[in-house]
Scaffold this motif. Structure first.
Motif, PDB file in Angstrom:
ATOM      1  N   THR A   1       0.980   4.932   0.458  1.00  0.00           N
ATOM      2  CA  THR A   1       0.039   5.790   1.174  1.00  0.00           C
ATOM      3  C   THR A   1       0.256   7.275   0.920  1.00  0.00           C
ATOM      4  OG1 THR A   1       1.521   5.818   3.083  1.00  0.00           O
ATOM      5  CG2 THR A   1      -0.185   4.112   3.034  1.00  0.00           C
TER       6      THR A   1
ATOM      7  N   ILE B   1      -5.174   0.185   4.244  1.00  0.00           N
ATOM      8  CA  ILE B   1      -4.295  -0.774   4.923  1.00  0.00           C
ATOM      9  C   ILE B   1      -5.128  -1.830   5.647  1.00  0.00           C
ATOM     10  CG2 ILE B   1      -2.588  -1.055   6.766  1.00  0.00           C
ATOM     11  CD1 ILE B   1      -1.647   1.847   6.049  1.00  0.00           C
TER      12      ILE B   1
ATOM     13  N   VAL C   1       3.614  -1.419   3.999  1.00  0.00           N
ATOM     14  CA  VAL C   1       3.176  -0.033   3.854  1.00  0.00           C
ATOM     15  C   VAL C   1       4.359   0.832   3.459  1.00  0.00           C
ATOM     16  CG1 VAL C   1       2.106   1.953   4.986  1.00  0.00           C
ATOM     17  CG2 VAL C   1       1.369  -0.376   5.574  1.00  0.00           C
TER      18      VAL C   1
ATOM     19  N   VAL D   1       0.857  -1.184   0.000  1.00  0.00           N
ATOM     20  CA  VAL D   1       0.000   0.000   0.000  1.00  0.00           C
ATOM     21  C   VAL D   1       0.895   1.236   0.000  1.00  0.00           C
ATOM     22  CG1 VAL D   1      -1.861   1.256   1.134  1.00  0.00           C
ATOM     23  CG2 VAL D   1      -1.784  -1.238   1.291  1.00  0.00           C
TER      24      VAL D   1
ATOM     25  N   ILE E   1       0.517   4.375  11.970  1.00  0.00           N
ATOM     26  CA  ILE E   1       0.064   3.146  11.317  1.00  0.00           C
ATOM     27  C   ILE E   1      -0.033   2.018  12.332  1.00  0.00           C
ATOM     28  CG2 ILE E   1       0.636   1.419   9.570  1.00  0.00           C
ATOM     29  CD1 ILE E   1       2.085   3.702   8.052  1.00  0.00           C
TER      30      ILE E   1
ATOM     31  N   SER F   1      -5.810   6.245   3.641  1.00  0.00           N
ATOM     32  CA  SER F   1      -4.682   5.321   3.655  1.00  0.00           C
ATOM     33  C   SER F   1      -4.848   4.262   4.741  1.00  0.00           C
ATOM     34  CB  SER F   1      -3.378   6.094   3.856  1.00  0.00           C
ATOM     35  OG  SER F   1      -3.105   6.950   2.770  1.00  0.00           O
TER      36      SER F   1
END
Length: 508
Positions: free
Chosen positions: A67, A82, A94, A65, A105, A78
């Motif tokens: 972001t 995730i 990520v 991902v 995160i 984002s």
């Protein structure tokens, strides 16, 4: 995820061994075109090392991902992406801007496999190899894997010395073949109160002009007809490397925006400038636009018009925008200007907002976007007094867009009756109406960038079935509305770039 990941139709499978089950990686790319280029670089390396790219969560062994962390809604998008990827596959890497804030995160998603920051192709690939090691091929499995940016003869390249190099230009594109983003620098030297890009991506690091030009040359040689030049501050290109010269086709070219624009313009493709700050030397680029060497289009993030608010924002050129715009239009009357603005910035009074509306009336910008101010974690603007209530922000946004829409309607109406160049992005045939294939088309003029500006809806007329996606046609404009134009194709000239074409693409 179906809309966000790249499809295997665009990325052919490169399996490391006929017997080995391929490792499949899903990919979600969020954020701005600059992040899109980073995604292209990661996908290029994935393909080079033999990974497949999964078109959906189903069958994906892991998901990357990329972001965005610029504003609060982007952060939430984002984090949501995730979480969705984790629920579907359980293995998520990520990267990107939000990756520079790993604690944010991990607070929401502690089970992610790895987190890297922006422009971290080598780190991402290291985590991919650990998470999904490829089965060794009997003949090629002992060959070393080249790190991104590595060239023969370099034993231990430093990431900061190679990440912008010519060998790091992506070969996998997430855009259609006929247009591409070319990133000329990363990071930013400004200290705008509402922005944390320098904290996320660092200070400006420019690529050598030769690296940029060779990438552009390869793209045009492969059939790309529109090059969109991007960075955080395109006007400041080369400042950090003191405009040093580098080689391109036997010549030395300065890393300066005007020198770069001259060379890009010589390739024969459309060259579109994004994220241009109104520095004095931009006048020279506008002169190139007037000469037809660069598209007469400038994407300038003005953000506001009140000198007081611009000062609070720590934006350059406060109070001089209108004079600059008028000067540019004297140089190039065909110039199309797009910009973005923030309404409801802390301390913005009704008087400040009225100054912004009056600026819109006076400047008559062609393309305008706006969004209400929202707090960005770690941004200095959060500490400013005079927060504007949310309902006032939304009310001002609606008033702002009403004025901008009226101006856009008036300016587009002036184009009715003209014949204009239009690049074709997609077909728009209506089977229910009995359209033959290739009867209706959607494209853009030289004054419209993909995804953010208006479109041109065309009938192919006598050219039905002959016009292909990526063609540049001549069209008579017959009608307009608030944002778009409508017309009919009157000519399909052959496209003749000044770069030798690779392979056989037929006539364009």
């Amino acid at each position: 995820m179906e809309d966000d990941v790249t499809t295997t139709e665009r990325l052919p499978t490169l399996s490391p061994s006929p017997e080995a089950a391929p490792k499949r990686v899903g990919f979600i790319s969020l954020g701005c075109p600059k992040a899109l280029v980073d995604s292209e670089r990661i996908l290029t390396q994935l393909r080079a090392e033999g990974y497949e790219v999964a078109p959906s969560y189903e069958g994906a062994d892991a998901v990357i991902v990329n972001t965005c962390g610029f504003i609060t809604p982007a952060v939430e998008e984002s984090l949501s992406a995730i979480g969705e990827a984790l629920d579907a596959t359980g293995k998520v890497i990520v990267t990107g801007c939000l990756g520079e804030r790993p604690e944010k995160i991990m607070e929401r998603h502690p089970k992610v496999a790895a987190i890297t920051g922006s422009e971290a192709v080598d780190e991402v690939m290291g985590h991919v190899r650990e998470l999904l090691p490829l089965d060794l091929d009997a003949f090629t499995g002992l060959l070393p894997v080249a790190a991104p940016g590595m060239r023969a003869g370099i034993e231990a390249p430093q990431r900061e010395n190679t990440k912008h190099g010519d060998v790091f230009a992506p070969s996998v594109k997430l855009t259609p073949r006929h247009y591409a983003y070319v990133k000329i620098a990363e990071g930013c030297n400004h200290t705008c109160a509402f922005c944390i890009i320098p904290k996320l991506r660092g200070l400006q690091v420019s690529r050598d002009a030769g690296a940029v030009l060779y990438e552009a040359f390869r793209l045009v040689a492969g059939g790309t007809k529109e090059l969109m030049v991007i960075s955080q501050d395109t006007s400041a290109y080369g400042v950090d490397i003191r405009y040093r010269e580098s080689e391109f086709q036997g010549e030395q070219v300065r890393a300066h925006l005007t020198d770069l624009a001259v060379k890009l313009g010589e390739m024969g493709a459309w060259v579109r400038m994004h994220y241009v700050y109104p520095y004095p030397h931009v006048d020279r680029v506008v002169e190139l636009m007037a000469q037809g060497k660069v598209l007469p289009y400038l994407d300038i993030p003005l953000q506001h018009a009140s000198p007081k608010i611009l000062k609070l924002m720590r934006r350059p050129g406060a109070g001089k925008q209108l004079d600059t715009i008028r000067r540019w239009r004297e140089i190039c009357p065909e110039l199309v200007i797009r910009s973005t603005f923030i309404v409801g910035f802390p301390g913005e009074t009704e008087e400040d907002f009225q100054e912004l509306l009056q600026f819109l009336e006076d400047a008559r910008l062609d393309r305008v976007g706006a969004f209400p101010y929202s707090d960005v974690e770690e941004a200095d603007a959060n500490k400013l007094p005079g927060a504007v209530p949310e309902e006032v922000k939304q009310e001002r946004l609606a008033r702002f867009m009403e004025v901008a829409q009226r101006i856009s309607t008036e300016k587009l109406a002036e184009k009715v009756g003209r014949v204009m160049d239009v690049i074709i992005d997609e077909f728009n045939d209506d089977e229910d109406e009995g359209d033959a294939p290739g009867t209706r088309l959607i494209g853009r003029t030289k004054g419209d960038a993909p995804g953010i500006d208006g479109q041109v809806y065309l009938y192919a007329g006598d050219f039905a079935g002959q016009v292909k996606i990526g063609d540049i046609v001549r069209a008579r404009i017959e009608d307009s509305d608030e944002y778009d134009l409508f017309g009919e194709v009157v000519e399909r000239p052959e496209w003749k770039p000044n770069v030798p074409q690779l392979g056989h693409f037929g006539k364009h």
